[in-house]
Every structure is written in C-alpha cells, then in structure tokens.
Design an enzyme around this catalytic site. Structure first.
Site: not given
Length: 528
Positions: A38, A60, A169
């Site tokens: 990641d 991502k 996030m």
C-alpha cells in the site's frame, strides 16, 4: 514433479516506519518472492525485501488513480498459484479498515493458502505517540474507531454521544465531521486533536476545539491523519505540564515519541537525501540519530546492464591458472559489489574463485558491502576516493591485470586512464546500469514547493545530474523562483561538488572525510 505450493501472508506494516514493524513481519519480508503493498508503507520497510523480490505498488491515495480491489485480489491469487511466497503489506493492521475480508474470500475461492499477521494500528498508536490517552477512569470509559470514507453511513446521533472518537482518513472531511458533531449536540468547546503522519519524524499535531479547529487548519495539508475527539485530548497538558500543548500547529517535540531529539544538533532541520531507489538509506539513519527530519528522494534507478556477456567472460577467467587471470579486482561502489557477487553466484561460482585475486575498494560503504560478503579488502585508498587509488597503490602496477566491474554508462574514465599509464591492463566490464527516475514523488515536490527543505544532500555526481534533470522537466512555475537560495547544498566530495557548482550554481557543505559519516558531521557543523 509436484510444484512448489504458494502462500499469501496478509501483513500489517504498522505506522509505516520500520521501527513499528513486528519481528514476524520482518522475517516474512526478508523471505518474500512477491510483495504487493500500500501507499503508506515507508521505503525503510521495502528495503528489507530481497533484491530479486517482485514489488507491486497498489496503494490507494485520495483523488489519484489506484489499483482496484478486484485487481489486487487477482494478483494475490495469480502469484500464489504460481507457487510464490506473497506478502500483501498493508498499513496499520490488516483487519482495521484494510479490505482484507475481500482478499481472503478470493483466496479461499481459489483454494490458496494464507495467513494474517497483525500490525500496530495508527488508531491506537498515533494518539499514544501524541501524548493522548484514549481511555481514562473519568474522562473516557470507552472509545470508538471509525473511518471517514462514507460519513453518511454513520449514525451521528449515536456517534456524537461516545466519549472519545478516533477517526481515520478524515483529513479531507474535517469540516463535515465537525458539522455533524455540532449538529448532533456535541459541545463547541469539545477538544479535538489532528495527528498527521503519526509515528514518523515529520509528525505534526494540531489541537483545538470543535469551534475553531477548521479555521486553524484551513491552509494545511492534513492527510494522512488520525483525528481524536473528546476530553482526553486535554490530558496532553497534564502529561507535559511544562510544555502547554494548546497551540496551533503543535510540532512533534511535545509528544512522547521524540522528547530526546530536542537537544540534538539537527533537531528542527528537514534534510532531503538524493539516493538510489533500490537502496536502503544508511545516511537517513545517521541524520535521524542527530534529530533531523529526513525526506528521501530516489534520484537513481539501478538496473542490470544491457548484457552480461563481458562480465560473464571475465568471471570465467577467475581462479584459473592462466596469464589472463586477474591480479586485482577494483570495486568503487556498493552497487558494483552487489551486482558482481550476485552474478558470480548466478554462474555457479563463489568467493573461492577470487583466491588468487586481491581486492581494492573505494569508499567505506563499498568496504562495508564487501565485508557483508565475508571478504576484507586488501587496499582502501586514503580519503576514500578513487582519485587517490593509483597514487597510493600498494604495489607496482606495471604488468598487472585488473578487473573493473562498473556502471555501464556515465562513469568517469580518469581511474582507468591513470591505471593504464602506470602499465596496468584494465578490463572494464558492465556490472550494472544507473538511470534517472521518471518523476519526482509528490512528497518531495510538496516539500520543495512549500520551502520546508533546509538541506539537500548529494552522494554522487550522478544524483546531482538526475536531480537537475528532474527539476528541469517540471512545468514552468511549479517551484518558487530561486527556491534553492534558502537551501543548503551538501556534497560528499570534490567530484560531486563540481557537478553541484556546474548545474546548481554552488555547493555549501563538503566534508573533510568523504564518507556519509563525514557528510553528517559537516552538516552538523554548518547548522551550528
């Protein structure tokens, strides 16, 4: 013949920095054949994997193109069925907002072996490293962890009543998070902390209330971050009573993580290191030990040569009773050491082939790379530079045959010329190639644009040239005019300094000893 059976390990990488990686994860990474990782995984962790391991970045990141989950699932199954040991490396813990269940389902359907390896989640670690306890007998008898990816899916009436909230996030959605909490009767004076890059040297902490935090952070880039909402945020002052934390843009120095760095000579300095994309950075660790915040910029891509023929032919001569055998092997870089010995092994030979051949190396790092192969160099020139190798060579060069594995293109020819003048026969062979990366990473570009960089370091002329090439390729006005004026340019030695002067206009720091340790000390002296 029964084929090798593959297995997929779904591994938590913790906070990204190698210091927060579990021992089990480190062991698995050192044995990996394929790694699918990641975006938040740090380069220091990727440096643990074997050189021949296939690396696939599927990170991502918000607002950017990324690999779909279906594609990731397919990659895991495909390489496992090929009999590979596959590491699926995820930030934090695999089971905390990691989409791991989808990957496990795909592996089960394909009858692939798999195992889940826990990791340290930022939801727990980042508040701790920012001096914020998530529970307290009075202020917080429970906490909830949530993601801000889909705010509409949350029941805000219930969420707003929980004493302590940990939101992952949520940097891009801070204003909406605050709006929903206030709308559902959370008090405006409720404390809130935003922890960016938790556990990393560049960690920052913003502290405020629901009433003012959006305004305080209006012009800041907050991602990646962990948001903590609740009265426990006030305990930061209690933990460090002499260092009030209720300040805008509270830096790392008031956290548990890095109290000891405040008195270190490079504390508060951000240093940009230009280096090879494939190599771990010993230099980075040296600077961090002195309190610096380090950003690494890959400025060299090291690859095999276009052909192994010349190196293979030279290796075949080693160890043979022949006038074509070599008296000396000269290695001038750790890349030369790695590629030469890897090729030696690939041809079915080992260090016994060098029994009749002495070894000269240039540089401490090259010598250290050689010693990792259980070999000690017969000669290291003074000052650790190639220019003094011929002058101080320990024996007459007349009639000597010398094998010189080197970079395929772009290397200096002075050493070969000087050896030849002294009567040696030098056989130059391409052992590796070095090129320029395609682009500057977004992290480096942002640091240059916002003028956060105090020092740029260069450890070779090639990194200077490639850095200049990458900067020149940027669209006009990408960087502030004369952005280098406020940055110290640090070079490891005379040849690198010449390139700095030719391409960047000046050099500010050059050590007396042309080593990474010497360059570290020279930067400390400059900053004093």
């Amino acid at each position: 013949m029964i084929g090798k059976k593959g297995k997929v390990y779904l591994v938590g990488a913790g906070l990204g920095e190698i210091a927060y990686l579990t021992q089990q994860a480190q062991t698995l990474l050192s044995q990996a054949e394929v790694i699918i990782y990641d975006a938040l995984v740090d380069d220091s962790i990727l440096a643990l994997i074997p050189a021949n391991c296939l690396k696939i970045n599927v990170g991502k990141r918000g607002g950017k193109l990324s690999t779909s989950q279906a594609e990731i699932n397919q990659l895991l199954v495909e390489y496992c069925l090929r009999g590979k040991q596959v590491i699926r490396l995820k930030g934090g813990d695999p089971f905390i907002f990691g989409r791991t269940t989808s990957e496990i389902q795909a592996l089960i359907e394909a009858q692939c072996n798999f195992e889940v390896i826990p990791g340290l989640s930022s939801a727990l670690a980042a508040p701790t490293l920012a001096s914020i306890p998530l529970t307290d007998p009075v202020m917080s008898r429970c906490f909830a962890v949530m993601t801000a990816h889909d705010l509409e899916a949350l029941d805000w009436q219930i969420v707003s009543q929980i004493e302590t909230l940990v939101i992952l996030m949520g940097g891009r959605n801070l204003a909406e998070i605050v709006h929903q909490l206030l709308r559902h009767e959370r008090l405006p004076q409720t404390p809130i902390a935003i922890i960016k890059s938790g556990g990393c040297p560049q960690q920052q902490v913003w502290v405020g209330t629901l009433n003012d935090i959006v305004g305080k952070t209006a012009h800041e880039s907050l991602s990646p971050c962990v948001i903590v909402v609740g009265e426990v945020v006030r305990l930061r002052d209690f933990i460090h009573p002499n260092q009030p934390s209720w300040k805008f843009n509270q830096p790392l120095e008031n956290s548990i993580l890095n109290q000891s760095t405040m008195n270190q000579p490079l504390f508060g300095k951000t240093i940009l290191i230009t280096r090879s994309a494939e190599q771990s950075s010993q230099f980075s660790e040296l600077l961090k030990e002195q309190g610096a915040t380090v950003i690494e910029m890959p400025a060299l891509v090291i690859t095999p040569p276009s052909s192994w023929d010349s190196l293979d032919q030279a290796i075949e001569l080693l160890g043979k009773e022949s006038e074509k055998n070599f008296d000396w092997l000269i290695l001038t870089s750790s890349n030369g050491v790695e590629y030469f010995f890897n090729r030696l092994m690939a041809l079915g030979k080992d260090i016994r082939s060098l029994g009749q051949t002495k070894i000269a190396v240039v540089g401490k790092k090259t010598a250290a790379s050689l010693q990792e192969r259980c070999l000690k160099p017969d000669f290291i020139p003074p000052d650790f530079v190639a220019d003094s190798l011929v002058e101080h060579f320990p024996e007459s060069l007349d009639g000597k045959r010398i094998l010189f594995p080197r970079v395929e293109t772009g290397g200096r020819d002075v050493l070969v010329q000087e050896l030849t003048v002294k009567g040696a026969t030098v056989v130059e062979v391409a052992a590796y190639e070095s090129g320029c990366p395609e682009r500057i990473s977004s992290e480096v570009l942002e640091a240059l644009q916002t003028q956060k960089i105090d020092v740029i370091t260069f450890a070779s002329s090639k990194t200077v040239k490639n850095y200049y090439q990458l900067i020149q390729a940027l669209p006009e006005n990408t960087l502030p005019l004369n952005y280098l004026d406020s940055i110290c340019i640090a070079s490891i030695g005379p040849q690198t300094s010449k390139s700095c002067i030719n391409l960047l206009g000046r050099v500010d720091v050059e050590p007396q000893e042309y080593t990474l340790e010497g360059l570290t000390q020279a930067i400390i002296n400059f900053a004093a």
